[in-house]
Write a protein that holds these residues in place. Structure first.
Motif, mmCIF file in Angstrom:
data_model
loop_
_atom_site.group_PDB
_atom_site.id
_atom_site.type_symbol
_atom_site.label_atom_id
_atom_site.label_comp_id
_atom_site.label_asym_id
_atom_site.label_seq_id
_atom_site.Cartn_x
_atom_site.Cartn_y
_atom_site.Cartn_z
ATOM 1 N N VAL B 372 0.839 -1.203 0.000
ATOM 2 C CA VAL B 372 0.000 0.000 0.000
ATOM 3 C C VAL B 372 0.872 1.250 0.000
ATOM 4 O O VAL B 372 0.634 2.200 -0.751
ATOM 5 C CB VAL B 372 -0.951 -0.004 1.213
ATOM 6 N N SER B 373 1.918 1.220 0.826
ATOM 7 C CA SER B 373 2.821 2.370 0.876
ATOM 8 C C SER B 373 3.422 2.641 -0.490
ATOM 9 O O SER B 373 3.471 3.779 -0.947
ATOM 10 C CB SER B 373 3.968 2.083 1.843
ATOM 11 N N GLU B 374 3.855 1.567 -1.101
ATOM 12 C CA GLU B 374 4.500 1.712 -2.396
ATOM 13 C C GLU B 374 3.535 2.308 -3.404
ATOM 14 O O GLU B 374 3.868 3.249 -4.134
ATOM 15 C CB GLU B 374 4.972 0.329 -2.837
ATOM 16 N N THR B 375 2.323 1.766 -3.399
ATOM 17 C CA THR B 375 1.314 2.275 -4.324
ATOM 18 C C THR B 375 1.059 3.758 -4.068
ATOM 19 O O THR B 375 1.027 4.567 -4.999
ATOM 20 C CB THR B 375 0.007 1.490 -4.131
ATOM 21 N N LEU B 376 0.906 4.091 -2.783
ATOM 22 C CA LEU B 376 0.644 5.486 -2.448
ATOM 23 C C LEU B 376 1.796 6.376 -2.882
ATOM 24 O O LEU B 376 1.582 7.467 -3.416
ATOM 25 C CB LEU B 376 0.415 5.624 -0.938
ATOM 26 N N ILE B 377 3.006 5.895 -2.658
ATOM 27 C CA ILE B 377 4.157 6.725 -3.002
ATOM 28 C C ILE B 377 4.148 7.048 -4.485
ATOM 29 O O ILE B 377 4.341 8.196 -4.888
ATOM 30 C CB ILE B 377 5.469 6.018 -2.601
ATOM 31 N N PHE B 378 3.889 6.047 -5.296
ATOM 32 C CA PHE B 378 3.916 6.314 -6.734
ATOM 33 C C PHE B 378 2.753 7.223 -7.152
ATOM 34 O O PHE B 378 2.925 8.104 -8.000
ATOM 35 C CB PHE B 378 3.894 5.005 -7.513
ATOM 36 N N ILE B 379 1.602 6.993 -6.548
ATOM 37 C CA ILE B 379 0.484 7.876 -6.891
ATOM 38 C C ILE B 379 0.783 9.308 -6.464
ATOM 39 O O ILE B 379 0.592 10.264 -7.224
ATOM 40 C CB ILE B 379 -0.821 7.367 -6.223
ATOM 41 N N PHE B 380 1.296 9.444 -5.263
ATOM 42 C CA PHE B 380 1.625 10.782 -4.762
ATOM 43 C C PHE B 380 2.673 11.448 -5.627
ATOM 44 O O PHE B 380 2.656 12.663 -5.820
ATOM 45 C CB PHE B 380 2.124 10.697 -3.309
ATOM 46 N N LEU B 381 3.589 10.626 -6.113
ATOM 47 C CA LEU B 381 4.622 11.173 -6.986
ATOM 48 C C LEU B 381 3.979 11.808 -8.207
ATOM 49 O O LEU B 381 4.366 12.898 -8.646
ATOM 50 C CB LEU B 381 5.570 10.041 -7.396
ATOM 51 N N GLY B 382 2.981 11.096 -8.727
ATOM 52 C CA GLY B 382 2.254 11.643 -9.868
ATOM 53 C C GLY B 382 1.527 12.923 -9.510
ATOM 54 O O GLY B 382 1.609 13.926 -10.225
ATOM 55 N N VAL B 383 0.835 12.889 -8.375
ATOM 56 C CA VAL B 383 0.078 14.075 -7.946
ATOM 57 C C VAL B 383 1.022 15.252 -7.735
ATOM 58 O O VAL B 383 0.753 16.373 -8.197
ATOM 59 C CB VAL B 383 -0.694 13.762 -6.645
ATOM 60 N N ALA B 384 2.126 14.955 -7.062
ATOM 61 C CA ALA B 384 3.070 16.036 -6.766
ATOM 62 C C ALA B 384 3.648 16.618 -8.044
ATOM 63 O O ALA B 384 3.979 17.804 -8.102
ATOM 64 C CB ALA B 384 4.188 15.515 -5.879
ATOM 65 N N THR B 385 3.777 15.788 -9.065
ATOM 66 C CA THR B 385 4.311 16.283 -10.324
ATOM 67 C C THR B 385 3.380 17.330 -10.925
ATOM 68 O O THR B 385 3.823 18.378 -11.392
ATOM 69 C CB THR B 385 4.470 15.116 -11.307
ATOM 70 N N VAL B 386 2.103 17.015 -10.883
ATOM 71 C CA VAL B 386 1.139 17.964 -11.433
ATOM 72 C C VAL B 386 1.140 19.237 -10.602
ATOM 73 O O VAL B 386 1.109 20.350 -11.127
ATOM 74 C CB VAL B 386 -0.275 17.346 -11.427
ATOM 75 N N ASP B 387 1.210 19.028 -9.320
ATOM 76 C CA ASP B 387 1.071 20.149 -8.404
ATOM 77 C C ASP B 387 2.305 21.045 -8.376
ATOM 78 O O ASP B 387 2.201 22.265 -8.469
ATOM 79 C CB ASP B 387 0.781 19.591 -7.007
ATOM 80 N N GLY B 388 3.451 20.361 -8.301
ATOM 81 C CA GLY B 388 4.691 21.035 -7.910
ATOM 82 C C GLY B 388 5.000 22.291 -8.684
ATOM 83 O O GLY B 388 4.648 22.440 -9.855
#
Lengths: 221, 804
Positions: B372-388
């Motif tokens: 779950v952590s791994e999945t979240l990390i990759f999803i967050f990475l995507g979100v952060a990319t859009v956001d950053g």
């Protein structure tokens, strides 16, 4: 004893190097150790090895010593065992523990693997009838567990039986109830230890292994 | 929204199941999109919602007499934070689920890539909704919550043997390799920046920020490596080399990061600083290991005393390791190293102390959390990319990507050249290529970049953009192509086969043999010291940390017990021993390898078809005595005491017994042939009934009535309908030594089979089968008993008639 001095000359080692694949330095080191063990005698006896203090705790002490004096490990087709071995025989036994090099071809690796497995097989097959019987296997497991405190003999037996059963069932999957699996042949032995990658595991680091042994032998010739 | 569905759809066209999965995802994305905007307003700060909630609550208090009691009220803020967390986790899990419903997609694209894409989409949606994106990959959340489970999972299940055997190589890559990468990338980047024209923004970048950036970007990321390498099933050596490097380079990264950050603030570097840096590295690395080892030791010690409260056993593993991680982080030591050390130290002792079930729990929890952590990390990475906040500079980004690749290749090839001089098993060119190519960067780098102070580093935006680009490049390009490349190069794969007992015996044999040969050669090498350590461990540490007899148990026996256990469970699950588990698909039995067969049982067996009656009587008698014994050992179940585990009680000769059972099974089949009636399958209703009644062929209702006095005799054998699942558990409550869980699982298996068989021949069962019935009950009966509480003394006599 006087002969030992002439033997230490490099070209005298050439023969040994070709036979065993060790480098000059490795042979020199082993020679030193050999003389140390034998007390500067030309041959080494079981008693010499028996008295190595570091071996005292090894559960396989007997097997190892037997293997060293086993004629089958001399790359010749003799059977039986020596009472005493000279340096050349000693080297021959040790050559089973040489690691493969980067230059080893797949065929050579396969041969090396077979040779190493044969060494192990011979250690188990004490009566040299070509199979490891259940009794022989039980003995091995018992010895293996002998130094780990109080183990019920039944446990060792159980493990050996389970292992034997495993060999039988992987190699001869369908047996009638009254058939009898006599023991592990070398082919079966090879089969069950396929996963262990013997060629890359059964080796020790002989001093000065950095210079790839085979190459070194050729370059000096 | 349409764009999201559009890009997800093509993969699953024309399939029912994938489509359904996708539908779920889309619904969830919708939900996410609609809920988040609500929450996002309050999410940057936790206090406002609480405040608002309090305010609301106080309002009705004032007007208590006037207003009617609100039957239904909406208070989203009250639950906002946990609700959103749960939503994210749910999203992550459903995404993971979704991808595995589409086998074609998941075989081409690694999961990590897809997850990043999902993250990008979700981030895009949030942006489209005009809301603020919560700082998901914020360093605190990442380092304190998301990362530890993954590392603990890796550390606890670290294959110690290959790891230790290759420790030198791993350290070389992790320390020297990372240093080389950091300085090479940092230095050359600085050079590139300097040759830019004066007025460009790049020219202003100094050396130290460049080096800092280099040290952030140079570390191989364990999360990314794990995600990709788990899918390509590469051989153990390469896996441990790349993965080990990614774990151990943490210390280097931590030190370099703090070092350069410090120096950037100070502005100057002296020689003393460099020396201090090196000392700091040693402290960070060794300190981390030490902290981890201490906690691991404590955990092992604690587990020594948990035998009475089995249910909380798994918790100790998690809590102690988390404490180790936090303690290490507290001193800015390497938390990752601490976790790895903690997991690796505690595991052997833990496994000996805790129950088999606790072990399974630990395994599943760790795997669940980490995935779950791994999945979240990759999803967050995507979100952060859009956001950053981004600042795209072509030169800087391109140069970074190219330098990363070049530095990695040079580093690996150069280091391998040196390492190969010392290695016995040399690294081939192919190996080097995979090691270099497997150097993926990931979220750790991003989080470290995120952590940078934007006042101190005005170019933080550009750094972040470059880091994200490198991560995307490595994860997408390298991650997607590494699998085909591995196949193309025919790199040796991992063997899937389970470890056999022969292999285990010979591993041990080889250890001792090599130690012995080393001793004879008078060379105290690797094996010699390992042997010494083992002996020390056995003599002192184990006695101290492991409760009871098991401290003296050699590894081989432990392995043997574990294997027996596994097979016993498989046997029970497969339904009583007729169908063997796939592991041993053979008919070979103990009889075939037993050198000397005592004639008595054999003739008895042979004669069996001729006198089935007498034989049957005998078997029945044995069964009865079995039942009695089982009942004597029954214990009540309560929530805090897990059932006594067979694993702890030592199944000394279960395997052999199992084979005896199969043999018996065969004989019964023979016998049935003589009886001229078709053999009743052991799980048929008749058999169940027979089993329950133990000999008397009663029908359904009497059997149930009988249950009162026969309670717990065979809890798993009795269930007719899926709805009646509660029946066995009730029995268990009364008396069975088995937990309801295990019983239910077995019931599930039996039920499935039974229902099939019901259809086939349900009504054909006639009393004659009953004759063979009781004899068959032997198998499940015995298995149940063995699983729950084997008594060696009892087994010996009962087995005699079959085989001595």
């Amino acid at each position: 004893m006087g002969a030992s001095h002439t033997r230490t000359e490099p070209n005298e080692f050439q023969d040994l190097m070709d036979k065993t694949g060790f480098s000059v330095e490795q042979i020199k080191n082993l020679r030193k150790r050999f003389l140390q063990l034998s007390g500067n005698e030309e041959t080494i006896s079981r008693e010499n090895l028996d008295s190595i203090p570091a071996l005292a705790n090894n559960p396989l002490k007997k097997e190892i010593i037997n293997a060293i004096f086993d004629k089958r490990n001399q790359h010749e087709s003799e059977v039986g065992s020596f009472q005493e071995i000279g340096f050349e025989q000693f080297l021959m036994v040790m050559s089973h523990f040489r690691p493969p090099t980067l230059k080893t071809t797949p065929e050579e690796k396969e041969a090396l693997r077979k040779e190493k497995l044969r060494f192990l097989f011979n250690m188990h097959d004490t009566d040299n009838d070509g199979t490891i019987t259940l009794d022989e296997y039980r003995k091995v497991v018992e010895d293996l567990l002998s130094k780990s405190g109080a183990i019920e003999p039944a446990t060792a037996k159980g493990i050996a039986d389970a292992a034997m059963l495993e060999v039988a069932s992987t190699n001869v999957p369908h047996m009638a109830p009254d058939e009898f699996y006599e023991g592990i042949t070398f082919e079966h032995f090879e089969q069950i230890l396929k996963g262990l990658e013997m060629e890359t595991r059964m080796h020790i680091r002989f001093l000065d292994v950095g210079t790839a042994t085979m190459r070194c032998g050729r370059s000096t010739s | 929204m349409p764009s999201g569905t559009g890009s997800l759809h093509p993969a699953g066209t024309g399939r029912r199941l994938p489509e359904r999965g996708l539908l779920l995802l889309v619904v969830l994305v919708l939900l996410e999109g609609s809920v988040l905007p609500l929450g996002a307003a309050g999410s940057p700060d936790v206090t406002p919602p609480e405040h608002g909630g309090g305010h609301k609550a106080s309002d009705p208090g004032h007007n208590f007499t006037k207003k009617a009691f609100p039957v239904l009220s909406l208070d989203y803020h009250h639950i906002q934070l946990p609700f959103e967390i749960a939503l994210w986790v749910l999203l992550a899990s459903l995404m993971k689920l979704g991808f595995h419903l589409i086998p074609r997609l998941s075989s081409i694209v690694p999961e990590s890539c897809l997850l990043i894409v999902v993250g990008l989409l979700v981030g895009g949606l949030i942006k489209l909704a005009g809301e603020e994106v919560p700082p998901l990959l914020d360093s605190k959340l990442f380092f304190l919550i998301l990362l530890p489970p993954i590392i603990l999972d890796a550390g606890y299940f670290l294959p110690i043997r290959p790891f230790m055997e290759n420790l030198g190589t791993i350290l070389m890559f992790a320390v020297v390799g990372t240093l080389w990468n950091a300085f090479f990338i940092g230095g050359l980047l600085y050079g590139v920046c300097q040759i830019q024209p004066e007025h460009s923004s790049l020219h202003a970048i100094e050396l130290l920020p460049c080096l800092l950036f280099g040290s952030i970007i140079s570390a191989v990321d364990p999360v990314a490596v794990l995600a990709v390498f788990e899918e390509i099933h590469i051989n153990e050596l390469l896996h441990i080399l790349v993965f080990g490097e990614s774990l151990l380079n943490d210390a280097v990264t931590v030190v370099l990061y703090h070092l350069f950050e410090e120096y950037t603030a100070a502005g100057t570097v002296t020689v003393v600083d460099c020396i201090l840096g090196m000392i700091s590295f040693l402290v960070v690395a060794l300190g981390g290991v030490l902290v981890g080892a201490i906690y691991g030791f404590l955990a092992a010690l604690t587990s020594r005393f948990t035998s009475h409260v089995r249910v909380i056993e798994p918790l100790f593993v998690f809590v102690y390791s988390y404490m180790a991680y936090l303690s290490a982080e507290m001193f800015h030591l390497s938390g990752i190293m601490a976790l790895i050390a903690c997991g690796a130290v505690m595991r052997p002792y833990m496994e000996a102390n805790i129950s088999h079930k606790s072990h399974t729990t630990i395994k599943y929890f760790l795997k669940m959390w980490s995935s779950v952590s791994e999945t979240l990390i990759f999803i967050f990475l995507g979100v952060a990319t859009v956001d950053g906040p981004h600042y795209w500079n072509w030169t800087f980004v391109t140069v970074t990507v190219v330098l990363c690749l070049v530095a990695r290749v040079i580093g690996v090839v150069g280091l391998t050249f040196i390492i190969n001089k010392f290695r016995i098993v040399k690294l081939t060119t192919k190996d080097q290529f995979i090691i270099a190519y497997g150097g993926l960067r990931g979220a750790i780098a991003f989080s470290l970049g995120f952590l940078l102070d934007s006042e101190l580093f005005p170019m933080r935006k550009m750094f972040l953009t470059a880091i994200i680009t490198v991560i995307f490049f490595t994860v997408f390009v390298q991650g997607m192509t590494i699998k085909p490349l591995v196949e193309l190069l025919a790199v040796k794969k991992k063997q899937e086969a389970k470890r056999t007992i022969n292999e285990e015996i010979h591993t041990q044999f080889l250890d001792h043999l090599l130690t012995g040969i080393e001793d004879i050669c008078g060379h105290y090498g690797h094996h010699h010291w390992k042997d010494k350590l083992n002996r020390f461990n056995k003599k002192y540490v184990k006695k101290f940390l492991i409760a009871g007899e098991r401290s003296k148990e050699p590894q081989l026996i432990a392995f043997y017990h574990k294997m027996e256990m596994k097979q016993a469970i498989e046997l029970v699950e497969s339904g009583g021993g007729v169908k063997m588990p796939a592991a041993v698909p053979s008919t070979v039995s103990m009889q075939n390898i037993q050198p000397k067969k005592p004639p008595a049982p054999k003739t008895g067996d042979r004669a069996m078809p001729a006198l089935p009656k007498g034989r049957e009587e005998e078997i029945r008698k044995i069964l009865r005595s079995n039942l009695q014994r089982t009942r004597q050992r029954l214990r009540s179940y309560n929530r805090h005491t897990l059932v006594i585990d067979p694993f702890e009680d030592g199944l000394s000769d279960l395997l052999i017994k199992k084979h005896k059972m199969i043999e018996l099974e065969k004989k019964i089949k023979q016998m049935n042939n003589y009886l001229t009636v078709p053999a009743a399958p052991p799980d048929s209703p008749t058999m169940c009934r027979a089993r329950l009644a133990s000999g008397r062929n009663t029908d359904f209702t009497p059997a149930q009535q009988q249950k009162g006095n026969r309670a717990g005799a065979d809890p798993q054998a009795y269930s007719m309908k899926p709805e009646s699942g509660s029946v066995p558990s009730i029995q268990v409550d009364l008396a069975s030594p088995q937990s309801p869980d295990s019983v239910n699982v077995m019931d599930e298996f039996r039920r499935a089979k039974r229902e099939e068989e019901d259809e086939e021949q349900g009504l054909m069962m006639k009393p004659p089968h009953g004759q063979s019935g009781p004899s068959k009950t032997g198998e499940p009966q015995k298995m149940t008993r063995c699983l729950s509480d084997p008594g060696p003394s009892a087994d010996e006599e009962e087995d005699e008639p079959f085989l001595p």
